[in-house]
Design an enzyme around this catalytic site. Structure first.
Site, PDB file in Angstrom:
ATOM      1  N   LYS A  65      51.544  31.848 -42.785  1.00 30.27           N
ATOM      2  CA  LYS A  65      52.349  31.324 -43.887  1.00 30.27           C
ATOM      3  C   LYS A  65      51.924  31.915 -45.235  1.00 30.27           C
ATOM      4  CE  LYS A  65      54.640  27.237 -42.267  1.00 30.27           C
ATOM      5  NZ  LYS A  65      54.939  25.825 -42.497  1.00 30.27           N
ATOM      6  N   ARG A  84      51.414  24.767 -34.371  1.00 34.49           N
ATOM      7  CA  ARG A  84      52.615  25.598 -34.208  1.00 34.49           C
ATOM      8  C   ARG A  84      52.260  27.029 -34.611  1.00 34.49           C
ATOM      9  NH1 ARG A  84      56.998  27.225 -37.382  1.00 34.49           N
ATOM     10  NH2 ARG A  84      58.997  27.335 -36.265  1.00 34.49           N
TER      11      ARG A  84
END
Length: 286
Positions: free
Chosen positions: A221, A255
């Site tokens: 991210k 995840r």
């Protein structure tokens, strides 16, 4: 105890959720699993490497081309059915904020609805309850789907995260979603700048203390990229470091894009914590 689909996960068992994007424009894989065969190969590889959950998404999280509910359904439903046939025991999650999509994928065999946009469509929880599916309740700071944060601020970030996620979780249970199938997610990068995402990570024990299992979506991210000043394809080390810290601080579900590497990190943390014996223990015994 966390129960999703036909699977039960112990309190000390870390769970990997593998990302399979059914989009032509995803930020990380750039459409590598948009077509069926590469996507099915990705699922098989992820399962073989230790993923218990497959998270299927039909719309990229960030801004981009408009994707209608009908197109999202087209991208996900038949694929969910294919994964269900090929992997009857895997937990199938679908990353969607729309109740119409949730309805269709649950009918096709999905076990979990990953509501990454924090209950923006309140009917999605009702769909989960009606189909006996689980639900991920995410904090986004009120951000609308597919928008990026702009000058966001919180008097107390974790207080806001807890207020929103626990509130969504309790609402879901009140609607009929099984308590053991509800997870909460701090929503790294969603409605947050990099400092917020770092703070959410170090304050994960406060989320774990609620008793709801915590899911973290950290993989490659922007907060990892900004912290280390690395482009998308060079964020694995930072992601794995954040994963290790998150595991130590009480997260339960991860995840991820890179399953095998994450599995090793989680196994190592579990062994240090005393929850998992070493795979081999010969040194100093002979």
């Amino acid at each position: 105890m966390l129960r999703l689909g036909t699977r039960e996960f112990g309190d000390d068992e870390p769970v990997i959720m593998a990302i399979v994007n059914r989009t032509p424009d995803s930020f990380y894989d750039q459409g590598a699993t948009f077509t069926d065969e590469p996507a099915l190969e990705r699922v098989a590889q992820a399962v073989s490497e230790g993923a218990a959950i497959i998270d299927i998404g039909g719309v990229k999280a960030g801004p981009g081309e408009e994707v209608s509910a009908e197109e999202e359904i087209r991208r996900t439903v038949a694929f969910v059915a294919s994964v269900r046939r090929r992997h009857p025991d895997v937990v199938i999650s679908v990353d969607t904020w729309r109740h119409e999509v949730g309805e269709a994928v649950c009918e096709a065999g999905a076990d979990l609805l990953n509501d990454a946009w924090g209950g923006v469509d309140p009917e999605l929880a009702e769909v989960a309850a009606r189909h006996g599916a689980g639900l991920v309740c995410t904090h986004t700071g009120g951000a609308r789907p597919r928008t990026r944060p702009h000058r966001v601020g919180y008097p107390d970030l974790m207080a806001d995260i807890l207020r929103v996620t626990v509130g969504l979780a309790e609402r879901a249970v009140a609607l009929g979603v099984r308590r053991e199938a509800v997870l909460i997610d701090p929503g790294h990068d969603f409605g947050k700048n990099t400092r917020h995402s770092l703070e959410a990570t170090r304050r994960l024990p406060e989320m774990a203390a609620t008793g709801w299992p915590v899911l973290v979506s950290l993989s490659n991210k922007d907060f990892v990229g900004e912290t280390l000043d690395r482009p998308v394809k060079e964020r694995l080390i930072g992601t794995l470091a954040t994963t290790a810290v998150s595991a130590w601080l009480g997260a339960r579900v991860y995840r991820v894009h890179e399953v095998a590497e994450t599995r090793q990190v989680l196994d190592m943390v579990a062994s240090i914590a005393g929850h998992r014996p070493p795979a081999v223990a010969r040194r100093g015994l002979a």
